[in-house]
Design an enzyme around this catalytic site. Structure first.
Site, PDB file in Angstrom:
ATOM      1  N   SER A  63      12.219  16.244 -76.600  1.00 16.20           N
ATOM      2  CA  SER A  63      12.826  15.590 -75.294  1.00 16.20           C
ATOM      3  C   SER A  63      12.723  14.321 -75.562  1.00 16.20           C
ATOM      4  O   SER A  63      13.300  13.708 -74.564  1.00 16.20           O
ATOM      5  CB  SER A  63      12.071  16.149 -74.156  1.00 16.20           C
ATOM      6  N   LYS A 141       7.777  11.632 -70.279  1.00 20.19           N
ATOM      7  CA  LYS A 141       8.903  11.259 -70.051  1.00 20.19           C
ATOM      8  C   LYS A 141       8.918   9.788 -69.811  1.00 20.19           C
ATOM      9  O   LYS A 141       7.928   9.185 -70.005  1.00 20.19           O
ATOM     10  CB  LYS A 141       9.559  11.949 -68.952  1.00 20.19           C
TER      11      LYS A 141
END
Length: 260
Positions: A63, A141
């Site tokens: 990711s 993230k």
């Protein structure tokens, strides 16, 4: 004279030898008694450092490619996450952070703990001192927008907007297709980049993975009670350095995408 000197020398040598052996045995016994204390001190220090200062995390997914490397079954990056900075200030746009996923983000989380009570207890103890990974939904993230800001996608060029201004995101290499004039947010063939607008609640953050085409981030959870945002209280720390593998070693870039 000579004979007496030799006898005196020999008789003096024996006690010195015995004394050396005794001191050596005493030193060994002393070390063995101190060893458990040394191990305990090391474990306490490890717990203190990893709880309050910094911790090493393994990247398990794609990711955050290409900033952070990871994938199922491969050797992912190991990153240092420092925990001190956010005790004196909040995360800023561009920061790469590790955080505990809210409950709505945990649907795919699978516990790594054993069903055996004894083994599970040992795993929990090992986690406290950093020998075993924590059994929680820890995610990594990048901060895109903070409390009070409105985030959406896309402008005419396919850029993410914060408060109406396009972001400069050099770290994004992989993204969904966006073709001005045919595949935008206003056409029947809508780009998968499109979302929002979402106004981030105060005290929360809008998070996105650098690998926009393969990241279950805030966009994926926009329908939950927090509109996909995560509370600042869930933040564990800032990812600052890749320590392994050696070929990937280096600092983790965190440019502010809102600064043009």
């Amino acid at each position: 004279m000579s004979s007496e000197s030799e006898t005196t020398g020999e008789s003096a040598a024996a006690p010195n030898g015995d004394d050396g052996t005794a001191k050596s045995e005493k030193k060994n016994r002393s070390f063995l008694r101190e060893l458990p204390i040394l191990i305990l001190v090391a474990l306490v220090l490890s717990f203190f450092l990893q709880t309050f200062i910094a911790r090493v995390y393994l990247i398990p997914s794609e990711s955050m490619e290409p900033t952070l490397h990871g994938c199922p079954g491969c050797t992912g990056d190991r990153i240092v996450v420092e925990k001190i900075g956010y005790r004196f200030g909040d995360p800023q746009p561009g920061d790469v952070i590790v955080f505990r996923g809210p409950e709505s983000w945990s649907q795919d989380f699978v516990s790594t703990r054993s069903s055996n009570t004894v083994i599970r207890g040992m795993q929990e103890l090992g986690s406290l001192v950093g020998l075993v990974p924590p059994d929680e939904n820890d995610l990594v993230k990048r901060v895109i927008a903070t409390g009070g800001q409105t985030v959406e996608c896309c402008d005419d060029e396919g850029n993410v907007l914060v408060d109406g201004q396009p972001l400069d995101e050099p770290y994004v290499v992989m993204d969904f297709p966006f073709v001005p004039g045919s595949q935008t947010c206003d056409t029947a063939l809508k780009s998968a980049r499109c979302f929002g607008p979402v106004t981030v609640p105060e005290g929360n953050l809008w998070m996105m993975g650098d690998n926009r085409s393969n990241s279950a981030d805030s966009r994926y959870h926009v329908g939950d009670e927090l509109q996909g945002t995560i509370p600042i209280d869930n933040v564990i720390g800032k990812a600052v350095f890749i320590v392994l593998p050696p070929s990937r070693m280096g600092t983790i870039s965190s440019p502010n995408p809102q600064e043009q």
